[in-house]
Scaffold this active site. Structure first.
Site, PDB file in Angstrom:
ATOM      1  N   GLU A  85      44.280  55.049  47.349  1.00 39.20           N
ATOM      2  CA  GLU A  85      44.855  56.389  47.383  1.00 39.20           C
ATOM      3  C   GLU A  85      44.185  57.345  46.405  1.00 39.20           C
ATOM      4  OE1 GLU A  85      48.992  55.584  46.772  1.00 39.20           O
ATOM      5  OE2 GLU A  85      49.378  55.349  48.915  1.00 39.20           O
ATOM      6  N   GLU A 116      45.466  32.425  45.540  1.00 41.69           N
ATOM      7  CA  GLU A 116      45.859  32.877  44.205  1.00 41.69           C
ATOM      8  C   GLU A 116      45.611  31.817  43.135  1.00 41.69           C
ATOM      9  OE1 GLU A 116      50.413  32.135  43.216  1.00 41.69           O
ATOM     10  OE2 GLU A 116      50.195  33.465  44.941  1.00 41.69           O
TER      11      GLU A 116
END
Length: 304
Positions: A85, A116
């Site tokens: 963004e 992960e």
């Protein structure tokens, strides 16, 4: 099921919600809203640490460095979201804000089992970006023990980058690896262990603060106006015109002409109007002031 003390670990089980599945829809909504309400206060307790991180990152960002987030699952997705963004909002250069997620782009929409847990993958991702002293790497992990995030931060530290962590437990391994640990402890989740809830909200708020404050300090806004917004659609082109009109007080046609001459850049259009110069001259003037509109306007004797 034993009662966990509030503000403990992200994996704790709170006996207050043992009958969650017996609640009505209205009760669930009210209960969840009450739980979410603790998040802003937990973030408020860490504003000094957030400010310190941004201050530490600014010299590198001004010198061409990057802000890099690294995480897995929800934490990784939030980092990618914040990074993605920044270009349309602040016209950041390509790669200035980066989100690294365990498992790569596929992990944005699907769970990649075991990704992960690979600390080496986090380190490799940082190495692949050729991270250096001008960069800032922020590991994001609700538990603070995600190997991918820890590996990324440790590799960044080895490369002399500024390092930080965002976790929702105190005293985590991730925090210990970072120069600027930010521990936002929000307590047990409504659904035990579901860190997409309060922990995810806390991480989103902190990420918003880091990127937004950094961009304001870099001159990406003028007051609270989004003067670096990319005018890539009808709504944003109208926003640019509105910003230019608000700052300059110019009429619609003058604004339209200035924005068109500035190729949609609010900064260039504003400076060309208030400074009485061409768009090319305004661009040159902005370049002389590192793109900071206020500094360029003050030189012309104008201010908002």
């Amino acid at each position: 099921m034993s009662q966990s003390s509030p503000l403990t670990t992200t994996e704790s089980v709170n006996a207050e919600f043992a009958d969650l599945d017996r609640m009505s829809t209205e009760e669930l909504a009210r209960t969840m809203n009450r739980q979410d309400a603790v998040v802003p206060e937990a973030v408020a307790q860490r504003t000094t640490e957030i400010a310190n991180l941004v201050e530490a990152a600014l010299p590198g960002l001004r010198a061409g460095g990057r802000l890099i987030y690294a995480g897995a699952g929800t934490a990784g997705r939030l980092g990618v979201l914040d990074a993605s963004e920044c270009p349309p909002t602040f016209n950041t250069r390509p790669g200035q804000v980066v989100g690294l997620i365990a498992g790569g782009s596929e992990a944005l929409v699907s769970a990649i089992e075991g990704a992960e847990d690979d600390a080496d993958a986090g380190a490799r991702a940082v190495a692949a970006l050729d991270v250096g002293p001008e960069d800032t790497v922020v590991g994001v992990s609700a538990s603070g023990r995600t190997p991918y995030a820890i590996g990324a931060v440790r590799e960044a530290a080895r490369r002399q980058a500024t390092t930080a962590s965002i976790a929702c437990n105190e005293g985590s391994e991730l925090a210990a690896a970072a120069q600027h640990p930010i521990d936002v402890v929000v307590g047990p989740e409504l659904v035990a262990g579901s860190t997409r809830l309060k922990s995810g909200t806390a991480q989103k708020l902190v990420l918003n603060m880091i990127s937004t404050i950094a961009m304001v300090r870099l001159g990406k806004t003028y007051g609270n106006l989004m003067v670096d917004v990319q005018s890539t659609n009808v709504k944003l082109r109208e926003r640019v015109r509105r910003i230019v009109a608000d700052v300059t007080g110019a009429g619609p046609q003058e604004v339209e002409d200035a924005v068109e001459g500035a190729d949609g850049s609010a900064k260039v259009a504003i400076l060309s109007i208030l400074g009485g110069m061409t768009a090319d001259q305004a661009r040159t003037e902005l370049d002389h002031h590192a793109g900071v509109l206020r500094a360029a306007l003050e030189r012309t004797g104008n201010h908002y």
